[in-house]
Enzyme design. Structure first.
Site, PDB file in Angstrom:
ATOM      1  N   HIS A 149      -5.463  -0.592   2.551  1.00 46.10           N
ATOM      2  CA  HIS A 149      -5.248  -1.355   3.777  1.00 46.10           C
ATOM      3  C   HIS A 149      -4.967  -0.421   4.961  1.00 46.10           C
ATOM      4  O   HIS A 149      -5.538  -0.566   6.041  1.00 46.10           O
ATOM      5  CB  HIS A 149      -4.066  -2.311   3.523  1.00 46.10           C
ATOM      6  CG  HIS A 149      -3.816  -3.295   4.610  1.00 46.10           C
ATOM      7  ND1 HIS A 149      -2.774  -4.184   4.566  1.00 46.10           N
ATOM      8  CD2 HIS A 149      -4.461  -3.530   5.785  1.00 46.10           C
ATOM      9  CE1 HIS A 149      -2.785  -4.923   5.671  1.00 46.10           C
ATOM     10  NE2 HIS A 149      -3.793  -4.547   6.419  1.00 46.10           N
ATOM     11  N   CYS A 159       0.942   0.096   3.463  1.00 45.48           N
ATOM     12  CA  CYS A 159       0.192  -0.585   2.398  1.00 45.48           C
ATOM     13  C   CYS A 159      -1.112   0.141   2.076  1.00 45.48           C
ATOM     14  O   CYS A 159      -1.873   0.410   2.993  1.00 45.48           O
ATOM     15  CB  CYS A 159      -0.092  -2.018   2.860  1.00 45.48           C
ATOM     16  SG  CYS A 159      -1.075  -2.982   1.719  1.00 45.48           S
TER      17      CYS A 159
END
Ligand SMILES: [Zn+2]
Length: 170
Positions: A149, A159
């Site tokens: 991400h 993330c």
């Protein structure tokens, strides 16, 4: 355990009830085709490694955010159990601006059990499940880039808290 059903789910029809069709905007919107999938995006649930974050909790939280169902296509529990929540070519809800061209895979965890800070908390079972999943998805979508991400432009999050691109080079 891998759900061996999942590679067959392309093109399977999802049964939507009438009410859902009438009331929900994002009712199973589909991508144009396999060539639409440009990214396989790995996420973490951003939950502590010593806490359970079940499919039911994930579903509840994503519904609270206004999603029709879980925003990720696939979810991997700490024990390596994989569940699928959207058809592979269904538009997900996991990365702003890229949902129409990506598949989202999330592992349970991503925050340290000791201090709650971002950390690679993947269990051996999760690592194995993720490798198998990405291998299969890469076979289905060979041109899609495998990344985390945080590797997408404009993303300020940690993330999924590990280097995806260097680890998964098929
Ligand atoms: Zn994420």
């Amino acid at each position: 355990m891998i759900d061996y059903h999942f590679p067959l789910s392309i093109g399977e029809e999802e049964t939507l009830n009438e009410r859902r069709l009438l009331t929900e905007v994002e009712s199973g919107l589909m991508m144009n085709g396999p060539e639409s999938v440009r990214f396989l995006v790995v996420h973490c649930s951003a939950t502590r490694a010593d806490r359970d974050y079940t499919v039911e909790q994930l579903l509840r939280d994503h519904k609270t955010r206004g999603f029709r169902t879980i925003g990720y296509h696939l979810y991997i529990r700490r024990n390596g159990e994989v569940t699928q929540h959207r058809r592979l070519l269904e538009v997900g809800a996991h990365v702003r601006g890229y949902n129409r061209c990506s598949i989202g895979i999330c592992y349970e965890g991503g925050l340290s059990a000791t201090d709650g800070k971002p950390a690679d908390t993947r269990t051996p079972e999760q690592k194995q499940a993720l490798r198998e999943l990405l291998g299969k998805l890469h076979t289905l979508f060979p041109k899609a880039l495998i990344l985390g991400h945080c590797d997408l432009p404009g993303v300020k999050k940690a993330c999924p808290c590990f280097q995806v691109m260097s680890e998964y080079t098929f």
